[in-house]
Motif scaffolding. Sequence first.
Motif, short mmCIF file in Angstrom:
data_model
loop_
_atom_site.label_atom_id
_atom_site.label_comp_id
_atom_site.label_asym_id
_atom_site.label_seq_id
_atom_site.Cartn_x
_atom_site.Cartn_y
_atom_site.Cartn_z
N ALA A 175 69.24 31.39 140.67
CA ALA A 175 69.49 30.55 141.84
C ALA A 175 69.72 31.40 143.09
CB ALA A 175 70.69 29.64 141.60
N GLU A 176 70.44 32.51 142.94
CA GLU A 176 70.68 33.41 144.07
C GLU A 176 69.38 34.04 144.56
OE1 GLU A 176 72.50 33.21 141.35
OE2 GLU A 176 74.60 33.17 141.90
N VAL A 177 68.51 34.42 143.61
CA VAL A 177 67.22 35.01 143.97
C VAL A 177 66.37 33.96 144.70
CG1 VAL A 177 65.07 36.00 143.08
CG2 VAL A 177 67.27 36.74 142.15
N ASP A 178 66.36 32.73 144.21
CA ASP A 178 65.64 31.65 144.90
C ASP A 178 66.12 31.52 146.34
OD1 ASP A 178 64.00 30.85 142.81
OD2 ASP A 178 65.35 29.26 142.14
N SER A 179 67.42 31.48 146.51
CA SER A 179 68.00 31.32 147.84
C SER A 179 67.64 32.50 148.74
CB SER A 179 69.52 31.19 147.71
OG SER A 179 70.12 31.08 148.96
N MET A 180 67.75 33.70 148.23
CA MET A 180 67.44 34.88 149.02
C MET A 180 65.96 34.92 149.42
SD MET A 180 67.99 38.98 148.37
CE MET A 180 69.05 38.61 147.04
N MET A 181 65.06 34.58 148.49
CA MET A 181 63.64 34.61 148.79
C MET A 181 63.27 33.52 149.78
SD MET A 181 62.75 37.30 147.37
CE MET A 181 61.04 37.20 147.84
N HIS A 182 63.94 32.38 149.70
CA HIS A 182 63.71 31.31 150.68
C HIS A 182 64.13 31.77 152.08
CE1 HIS A 182 63.27 27.32 152.34
NE2 HIS A 182 64.50 27.43 152.85
N ALA A 183 65.29 32.42 152.17
CA ALA A 183 65.77 32.93 153.46
C ALA A 183 64.84 34.02 153.99
CB ALA A 183 67.19 33.46 153.31
N LEU A 184 64.38 34.89 153.12
CA LEU A 184 63.48 35.96 153.53
C LEU A 184 62.15 35.40 154.04
CD1 LEU A 184 63.32 39.03 153.70
CD2 LEU A 184 62.46 39.05 151.37
N ALA A 185 61.69 34.31 153.42
CA ALA A 185 60.43 33.68 153.84
C ALA A 185 60.53 33.07 155.23
CB ALA A 185 60.02 32.62 152.83
N GLN A 186 61.75 32.91 155.74
CA GLN A 186 61.92 32.43 157.11
C GLN A 186 61.67 33.56 158.12
OE1 GLN A 186 62.51 29.04 157.49
NE2 GLN A 186 62.25 29.16 155.28
N ILE A 215 59.65 36.67 157.19
CA ILE A 215 58.34 37.28 156.96
C ILE A 215 57.52 36.36 156.08
CG2 ILE A 215 59.18 39.66 157.19
CD1 ILE A 215 59.11 39.87 154.11
N GLU A 216 56.21 36.55 156.10
CA GLU A 216 55.35 35.75 155.24
C GLU A 216 55.36 36.36 153.84
OE1 GLU A 216 50.77 34.19 154.94
OE2 GLU A 216 51.56 34.82 156.88
N VAL A 217 55.88 35.61 152.89
CA VAL A 217 55.96 36.06 151.50
C VAL A 217 55.59 34.88 150.61
CG1 VAL A 217 58.47 35.65 151.45
CG2 VAL A 217 57.45 37.16 149.77
N THR A 218 54.69 35.14 149.67
CA THR A 218 54.18 34.09 148.79
C THR A 218 54.37 34.50 147.35
OG1 THR A 218 52.47 33.62 150.43
CG2 THR A 218 52.13 32.73 148.23
N GLU A 219 54.91 33.60 146.53
CA GLU A 219 55.03 33.90 145.11
C GLU A 219 53.66 33.83 144.47
OE1 GLU A 219 57.79 32.99 141.22
OE2 GLU A 219 58.08 31.78 143.01
N VAL A 220 53.33 34.83 143.65
CA VAL A 220 52.04 34.92 142.98
C VAL A 220 52.27 35.25 141.51
CG1 VAL A 220 50.77 35.62 145.07
CG2 VAL A 220 51.76 37.37 143.58
#
Length: 79
Positions: free
Chosen positions: A51-62, A64-69
């Motif tokens: 859950a913490e990783v989800d939250s951090m990656m969501h914030a980071l995506a605000q 820079i452009e980052v896409t889960e692959v």
Amino acid sequence: MDTANRYYQLANRDIVYMKYILEAHEGLTMMSTIDGKRGIVRVNYPVCFAAEVDSMMHALAQEIEVTEVTEAGEPCSKA
């Protein structure tokens, strides 16, 4: 401790930035570059911190452009 991996694609210029952000949260994740030319990275983390990783990656995506692959660099479907 069980761990999981997620793969992301981002611009080459943002790989170092993402690594610094993730390392600032010591013990939460470990990031490895899989394919620097294509901007594919692997984020390894303890399953209990999903859950913490989800939250951090969501914030980071605000920022820079980052896409889960997938591991192969194909787009993930969040079905």
